[in-house]
Design an enzyme around this catalytic site. Sequence first.
Site, mmCIF file in Angstrom:
data_model
loop_
_atom_site.group_PDB
_atom_site.id
_atom_site.type_symbol
_atom_site.label_atom_id
_atom_site.label_comp_id
_atom_site.label_asym_id
_atom_site.label_seq_id
_atom_site.Cartn_x
_atom_site.Cartn_y
_atom_site.Cartn_z
ATOM 1 N N MET A 30 0.850 -1.196 0.000
ATOM 2 C CA MET A 30 0.000 0.000 0.000
ATOM 3 C C MET A 30 0.886 1.247 0.000
ATOM 4 O O MET A 30 0.480 2.314 0.466
ATOM 5 C CB MET A 30 -0.935 -0.011 1.212
ATOM 6 C CG MET A 30 -1.898 -1.206 1.176
ATOM 7 S SD MET A 30 -3.400 -0.950 2.121
ATOM 8 C CE MET A 30 -2.741 -0.772 3.765
ATOM 9 N N HIS A 34 9.041 0.459 3.412
ATOM 10 C CA HIS A 34 10.053 0.424 4.464
ATOM 11 C C HIS A 34 10.913 -0.824 4.271
ATOM 12 O O HIS A 34 10.727 -1.569 3.282
ATOM 13 C CB HIS A 34 9.392 0.460 5.848
ATOM 14 C CG HIS A 34 8.310 -0.577 6.031
ATOM 15 N ND1 HIS A 34 8.542 -1.927 5.909
ATOM 16 C CD2 HIS A 34 6.992 -0.447 6.309
ATOM 17 C CE1 HIS A 34 7.422 -2.587 6.133
ATOM 18 N NE2 HIS A 34 6.463 -1.710 6.351
ATOM 19 N N GLY A 36 10.901 -3.642 5.537
ATOM 20 C CA GLY A 36 10.172 -4.913 5.386
ATOM 21 C C GLY A 36 9.821 -5.149 3.920
ATOM 22 O O GLY A 36 10.036 -6.249 3.378
ATOM 23 N N HIS A 37 9.295 -4.112 3.248
ATOM 24 C CA HIS A 37 8.964 -4.249 1.824
ATOM 25 C C HIS A 37 10.228 -4.513 1.004
ATOM 26 O O HIS A 37 10.226 -5.305 0.055
ATOM 27 C CB HIS A 37 8.309 -2.968 1.295
ATOM 28 C CG HIS A 37 6.997 -2.655 1.936
ATOM 29 N ND1 HIS A 37 6.805 -1.544 2.718
ATOM 30 C CD2 HIS A 37 5.806 -3.303 1.908
ATOM 31 C CE1 HIS A 37 5.557 -1.509 3.141
ATOM 32 N NE2 HIS A 37 4.926 -2.566 2.676
ATOM 33 N N GLN A 61 -10.348 -2.395 2.618
ATOM 34 C CA GLN A 61 -9.863 -3.130 3.787
ATOM 35 C C GLN A 61 -9.761 -2.246 5.024
ATOM 36 O O GLN A 61 -9.286 -2.701 6.061
ATOM 37 C CB GLN A 61 -8.527 -3.808 3.483
ATOM 38 C CG GLN A 61 -7.336 -2.876 3.294
ATOM 39 C CD GLN A 61 -6.103 -3.625 2.808
ATOM 40 O OE1 GLN A 61 -6.006 -4.021 1.661
ATOM 41 N NE2 GLN A 61 -5.160 -3.854 3.711
ATOM 42 N N GLN A 153 -2.980 -12.473 7.645
ATOM 43 C CA GLN A 153 -3.192 -12.116 6.236
ATOM 44 C C GLN A 153 -2.596 -13.177 5.305
ATOM 45 O O GLN A 153 -3.236 -13.602 4.340
ATOM 46 C CB GLN A 153 -2.558 -10.750 5.973
ATOM 47 C CG GLN A 153 -2.494 -10.373 4.502
ATOM 48 C CD GLN A 153 -2.082 -8.922 4.283
ATOM 49 O OE1 GLN A 153 -2.880 -8.028 4.418
ATOM 50 N NE2 GLN A 153 -0.832 -8.682 3.915
ATOM 51 N N VAL A 176 10.824 -8.167 9.495
ATOM 52 C CA VAL A 176 12.044 -7.360 9.642
ATOM 53 C C VAL A 176 11.860 -6.467 10.866
ATOM 54 O O VAL A 176 10.798 -5.853 11.041
ATOM 55 C CB VAL A 176 12.304 -6.509 8.378
ATOM 56 C CG1 VAL A 176 13.550 -5.645 8.550
ATOM 57 C CG2 VAL A 176 12.446 -7.411 7.157
ATOM 58 N N SER A 185 6.871 -1.436 10.542
ATOM 59 C CA SER A 185 5.518 -1.311 10.022
ATOM 60 C C SER A 185 5.320 0.119 9.521
ATOM 61 O O SER A 185 5.895 1.062 10.075
ATOM 62 C CB SER A 185 4.523 -1.593 11.161
ATOM 63 O OG SER A 185 3.274 -0.992 10.889
ATOM 64 N N SER A 186 4.476 0.258 8.508
ATOM 65 C CA SER A 186 4.182 1.605 7.991
ATOM 66 C C SER A 186 3.567 2.468 9.089
ATOM 67 O O SER A 186 3.696 3.688 9.076
ATOM 68 C CB SER A 186 3.193 1.526 6.829
ATOM 69 O OG SER A 186 3.663 0.627 5.878
HETATM 70 O O1 PAF Z 1 -0.264 -5.913 3.495
HETATM 71 C C1 PAF Z 1 -0.668 -4.955 2.794
HETATM 72 O O2 PAF Z 1 0.024 -3.968 2.579
HETATM 73 C C2 PAF Z 1 -2.064 -5.023 2.188
HETATM 74 O O3 PAF Z 1 -2.965 -5.663 3.037
HETATM 75 C C3 PAF Z 1 -2.087 -5.677 0.794
HETATM 76 C C4 PAF Z 1 -1.672 -7.125 0.839
HETATM 77 C C5 PAF Z 1 -1.161 -4.910 -0.152
HETATM 78 C C6 PAF Z 1 -3.507 -5.612 0.211
HETATM 79 O O4 PAF Z 1 -3.964 -4.323 0.084
#
Ligand code: PAF
Length: 287
Positions: A30, A34, A36-37, A61, A153, A176, A185-186
Amino acid sequence: MQLIKTIDEARRVIGQVRYDGRKVALVPTMGALHAGHMSLIQAAGQACDFIVVTIFVNPTQFGAGEDLGKYPRDLERASEMCRLAGVDVVFAPDPDQMYPDEPMTWVNVEGLTEGLCGESRQGHFRGVTTVCAKLFNIIRADIAFFGQKDAQQVIVIDRMVADLNIPLKIVVCPTVRQPDGLAISSRNQYLSPEERKDALLLYAALQECRRMIDGGCRSCPELIGAMQKVLGQSPRIVPDYVSIVDAENLKNIETIDQTALVAVAVMVGATRLIDNIIVDLNKPDDI
Ligand code: PAF
């Protein structure tokens, strides 16, 4: 690196890549990227020839009163991070690309989404699985990468992929952490310095659980009680849940004798934070 905003263009570009026989990785995000991504992108680069990162703040969501409006959005920064990390395509659709009309079709994974985060975030997982199903259909990657921090998730998405026969492999990468243990986390950027200190109690609680298990404790009520005590050290922490569940079906367990997910969710001030560990008695600690 290409920045793509429309579904047609994403299909055209990635379709050609697939036609050329290259292996496509998908890292759904989203934005608010950071470390983690970045670890997911790195794993994607090791496993595949072509990396697609999706950036979409998915409105379906977020519940009423959640942080949809203030969720950090900086496409320029995120795109630059992706470019530097060797990403091939950033797909960043506007909401009206993804949801031109109010959806009449939802993907809902039953049985795994009612407990843990699903209990206080009604409809959250329905939004996640619906948008992921759409992204999986648009990108048609070979492998999608998710972080263990969002343990429920990934379990839910993995089940959706199996149930709907989506031809996609899900890879889960380790959480991470900052050097002091805070899971990245964001939402950490919402924390004040005091709240940031309090947030460390999540990690401390999980460590305490792991320490007790290593010392021979197998009783979940005892382990949960000990974790609650650690979290109780700060009056600013309001636990949502402290749970120990079967790591496959997410049902509460009484005794640790199978692979367990130890999961914690709390409010620190106005910020909701989650963290977890997987306990597999046959494997070394992951914390
Ligand atoms: O983990 C996230 O950032 C979101 O839940 C995802 C998987 C991109 C879905 O919008």
